[in-house]
Design an enzyme around this catalytic site. Structure first.
Site, PDB file in Angstrom:
ATOM      1  N   ASP A 192       0.831  -1.290  -0.272  1.00 45.25           N
ATOM      2  CA  ASP A 192       0.049   0.229   0.183  1.00 45.25           C
ATOM      3  C   ASP A 192       0.793   1.144   0.327  1.00 45.25           C
ATOM      4  O   ASP A 192       0.321   2.588   0.176  1.00 45.25           O
ATOM      5  CB  ASP A 192      -0.927  -0.018   1.235  1.00 45.25           C
ATOM      6  CG  ASP A 192      -1.866  -1.416   1.016  1.00 45.25           C
ATOM      7  OD1 ASP A 192      -2.138  -1.907   0.256  1.00 45.25           O
ATOM      8  OD2 ASP A 192      -1.912  -1.797   2.193  1.00 45.25           O
ATOM      9  N   LYS A 243       1.505   2.370  -5.112  1.00 49.66           N
ATOM     10  CA  LYS A 243       2.553   1.579  -6.366  1.00 49.66           C
ATOM     11  C   LYS A 243       1.811   1.640  -7.257  1.00 49.66           C
ATOM     12  O   LYS A 243       2.614   2.018  -8.494  1.00 49.66           O
ATOM     13  CB  LYS A 243       2.756   0.198  -6.269  1.00 49.66           C
ATOM     14  CG  LYS A 243       4.071  -0.467  -4.723  1.00 49.66           C
ATOM     15  CD  LYS A 243       4.209  -1.973  -5.331  1.00 49.66           C
ATOM     16  CE  LYS A 243       2.674  -2.369  -4.149  1.00 49.66           C
ATOM     17  NZ  LYS A 243       2.918  -2.105  -3.219  1.00 49.66           N
ATOM     18  N   GLY A 280      -4.444  -4.805  -4.635  1.00 49.02           N
ATOM     19  CA  GLY A 280      -5.428  -3.744  -4.978  1.00 49.02           C
ATOM     20  C   GLY A 280      -4.825  -2.449  -5.158  1.00 49.02           C
ATOM     21  O   GLY A 280      -4.326  -1.929  -5.277  1.00 49.02           O
ATOM     22  N   HIS A 281      -5.223  -1.924  -6.994  1.00 49.84           N
ATOM     23  CA  HIS A 281      -4.792  -1.087  -7.364  1.00 49.84           C
ATOM     24  C   HIS A 281      -5.614  -0.595  -7.823  1.00 49.84           C
ATOM     25  O   HIS A 281      -6.273  -0.790  -8.807  1.00 49.84           O
ATOM     26  CB  HIS A 281      -3.884  -0.951  -8.515  1.00 49.84           C
ATOM     27  CG  HIS A 281      -2.550  -2.208  -8.078  1.00 49.84           C
ATOM     28  ND1 HIS A 281      -1.395  -2.775  -9.005  1.00 49.84           N
ATOM     29  CD2 HIS A 281      -1.885  -2.463  -7.213  1.00 49.84           C
ATOM     30  CE1 HIS A 281      -0.046  -3.212  -8.183  1.00 49.84           C
ATOM     31  NE2 HIS A 281      -0.646  -3.089  -7.188  1.00 49.84           N
ATOM     32  N   GLN A 334       2.439  -5.850  -2.770  1.00 45.81           N
ATOM     33  CA  GLN A 334       3.001  -6.182  -1.762  1.00 45.81           C
ATOM     34  C   GLN A 334       3.496  -5.482  -1.362  1.00 45.81           C
ATOM     35  O   GLN A 334       4.747  -4.383  -1.769  1.00 45.81           O
ATOM     36  CB  GLN A 334       2.503  -7.509  -1.133  1.00 45.81           C
ATOM     37  CG  GLN A 334       0.787  -7.912  -1.054  1.00 45.81           C
ATOM     38  CD  GLN A 334       0.788  -8.895  -2.400  1.00 45.81           C
ATOM     39  OE1 GLN A 334       1.818  -9.445  -3.232  1.00 45.81           O
ATOM     40  NE2 GLN A 334      -0.530  -8.400  -2.509  1.00 45.81           N
TER      41      GLN A 334
HETATM   42  P1  IMP Z   1      -2.492 -12.927   2.598  1.00 41.89           P
HETATM   43  O1  IMP Z   1      -1.833 -12.871   1.127  1.00 41.89           O
HETATM   44  O2  IMP Z   1      -3.888 -12.819   2.082  1.00 41.89           O
HETATM   45  O3  IMP Z   1      -2.217 -14.349   2.764  1.00 41.89           O
HETATM   46  O4  IMP Z   1      -2.254 -12.192   3.440  1.00 41.89           O
HETATM   47  C1  IMP Z   1      -1.342 -12.215   4.369  1.00 41.89           C
HETATM   48  C2  IMP Z   1      -1.109 -11.065   4.676  1.00 41.89           C
HETATM   49  O5  IMP Z   1      -0.411  -9.487   3.810  1.00 41.89           O
HETATM   50  C3  IMP Z   1      -1.703 -10.022   5.634  1.00 41.89           C
HETATM   51  O6  IMP Z   1      -1.782  -9.374   6.626  1.00 41.89           O
HETATM   52  C4  IMP Z   1      -2.169  -9.051   4.449  1.00 41.89           C
HETATM   53  O7  IMP Z   1      -3.368  -7.968   5.122  1.00 41.89           O
HETATM   54  C5  IMP Z   1      -1.076  -8.595   3.567  1.00 41.89           C
HETATM   55  N1  IMP Z   1      -1.091  -8.251   2.715  1.00 41.89           N
HETATM   56  C6  IMP Z   1      -1.807  -9.050   1.387  1.00 41.89           C
HETATM   57  N2  IMP Z   1      -1.887  -8.302   0.546  1.00 41.89           N
HETATM   58  C7  IMP Z   1      -1.349  -7.117   0.461  1.00 41.89           C
HETATM   59  C8  IMP Z   1      -1.438  -5.671  -0.150  1.00 41.89           C
HETATM   60  O8  IMP Z   1      -1.407  -5.512  -1.403  1.00 41.89           O
HETATM   61  N3  IMP Z   1      -1.129  -5.006   0.749  1.00 41.89           N
HETATM   62  C9  IMP Z   1      -0.933  -4.628   2.273  1.00 41.89           C
HETATM   63  N4  IMP Z   1      -1.067  -6.003   2.253  1.00 41.89           N
HETATM   64  C10 IMP Z   1      -1.077  -6.600   1.787  1.00 41.89           C
END
Ligand code: IMP
Length: 421
Positions: A13, A16, A40-41, A221
């Site tokens: 977040d 990007k 999410g973009h 991420q």
């Molecule tokens: P997962 O990727 O859904 O398995 O989540 C694992 C961890 O990564 C959690 O803390 C999510 O909130 C975090 N996370 C996954 N994708 C994003 C993103 O695009 N932005 C911020 N945090 C993310």
């Protein structure tokens, strides 16, 4: 030919989307190489707002989007995004790796079940089935895009996998009977809809490199969510660092020209796990409110805190970052003082690295450098030297400490609210 890679240096977040949009101007290909629809973009073009989770954002500007082998794909979500773009007059040009793994219904159910089972110890995942899908990939039980267009193979794989998954669901006491016929039909149908996009993207990309095309790799991420270098186990399940692009797209490291690290001017994180500079006071609230810090994918409020250079230094080192883009500097407007964490105190010892042991990270107390704040950044500022003097000091300190040049400063969401340094 230019091949650039844009990465998040914190917990995701970092903004990007805007920087990818900026670097997309002359590119032929925009490539996702890890993650799935946990990302999410948000992309604004004029009055139109596009929210994409798995489709590479460059398709909006007519670039060829590539979903590399390192990604995990929920075909239902991808088809929905592609249909939505088509309805809005954009014909997406997309290539999907034949080797990317598919998020299956049981992955999503298990993501939720595991989180519920962990209770207070949960990871705080996006519940999109990302972790269970990557687990199956590594344990060689994955379904890949190529299987979706071969119903025989898909059925044979389901014959092996479904009974195992059913046992696990039963153990979690989840009343959900996995119906092979139903799953086979749905996923074969997804395969038909995606067939024309599925190809050997690693060969296409290497051919494009030989032809001198411009390519942008779009990280999802951030470093602190990398499965090896992040705050494990509070991470995602893929490689979010620069090396992830080589594995997740099938290109050699020597081809990458610049690795651009995106640094939000403060720190945020969604989900559980330690965050040494987290603020629980008025300033934390200020950052959340002014920065609109709510997740694009799950709408969860993001935790906010001061900029942590221990984190960003580690990112620069691991990914060999060559340029920095600072985002959301304007969110710090109006604060009397601003702080940057330069190292931690851990049991009376000063450390400047990020420990692997989560128990140690939880004990780390940030050591801050304080700066005087600034009133308001003029959104029409085009030059670094026209920024408030204290904002310039803040940025120069970051650059000096990280020994990487800042080349972009973003002072608002709009395309024109961008300073080229
Ligand atoms: P997962 O990727 O859904 O398995 O989540 C694992 C961890 O990564 C959690 O803390 C999510 O909130 C975090 N996370 C996954 N994708 C994003 C993103 O695009 N932005 C911020 N945090 C993310």
């Amino acid at each position: 030919m230019t091949i650039n890679l844009v990465l998040g240096t914190q917990w995701g977040d970092e903004g990007k989307g805007k920087i990818v949009d900026y670097y997309s101007a002359d590119v032929d290909y925009v490539v996702r190489f890890q993650g799935g629809n946990n990302a999410g973009h948000t992309i604004k073009v004029g009055d139109e707002v596009y929210k994409l989770h798995i489709t590479p954002s460059g398709v909006i500007q007519g670039r060829i989007g590539v979903i590399g082998n390192g990604c995990v794909i929920d075909p239902e979500v991808l088809i929905h995004e592609l249909n939505d773009l088509t309805k809005r007059g954009i014909k997406p040009q997309l290539l999907i790796s034949d080797r990317a793994n598919i998020i299956m219904p049981y992955h999503k159910i298990l993501d939720g079940a595991e989180e519920q089972f962990l209770g207070e110890k949960k990871i705080g995942t996006t519940k999109r089935g990302i972790g269970p899908c990557y687990s199956d990939k590594i344990s060689r039980n994955g379904i890949r895009t190529i299987d979706l267009i071969d119903p025989d193979t898909l059925e044979k794989k389901l014959d092996v996998i479904l009974p195992i998954k059913q046992k696990i669901l039963d153990a979690y006491e989840i009343n959900n009977k996995l119906d092979k016929k139903e799953i086979l039909k749905a996923y074969t149908d997804f395969g038909k809809q995606l067939k024309s996009y599925i190809t050997f993207t690693h060969i296409e990309l290497n051919k494009a490199i030989q032809k001198g095309k411009n390519i942008l790799f779009e990280g999802a991420q951030g470093t602190m969510l990398d499965v090896d270098y992040g705050t494990y186990p509070y991470t995602t399940s893929s490689h979010t660092i620069a090396g992830g692009a080589c594995i997740g797209a099938g290109i050699g490291p020597k081809h990458i020209d610049d690795i651009i690290g995106i640094v939000k001017a403060y720190t945020t994180r969604v989900g559980e796990g330690p965050m040494p500079t987290e603020l629980f006071d008025r300033t934390g609230k200020h950052l959340a409110e002014i920065g609109h810090e709510f997740g694009t994918t799950t709408s969860r409020p993001r935790r906010c805190g001061w900029l942590d250079l221990v984190v960003v230094r580690q990112s620069c080192m691991i990914s060999g970052i060559t340029k920095l883009a600072i985002t959301k500097l304007d969110v710090l407007d109006g604060l009397k003082d601003v702080k940057i964490c330069t190292s931690y105190m851990l049991n009376d010892k000063k450390i400047d690295y990020f420990p692997a042991d989560i128990k140690k990270v939880e004990k780390c107390k940030p050591i801050y450098q304080e700066f005087n704040g600034w009133d308001k950044i003029n959104k029409n500022t085009l030059k670094f030297s026209d920024l408030p003097k204290n904002a310039q000091k803040y940025l120069k300190f970051i650059e000096k400490k990280l020994k990487v040049p800042i080349t972009i400063v973003s002072i608002g969401p709009g395309r024109n609210e961008t300073i080229n340094v």
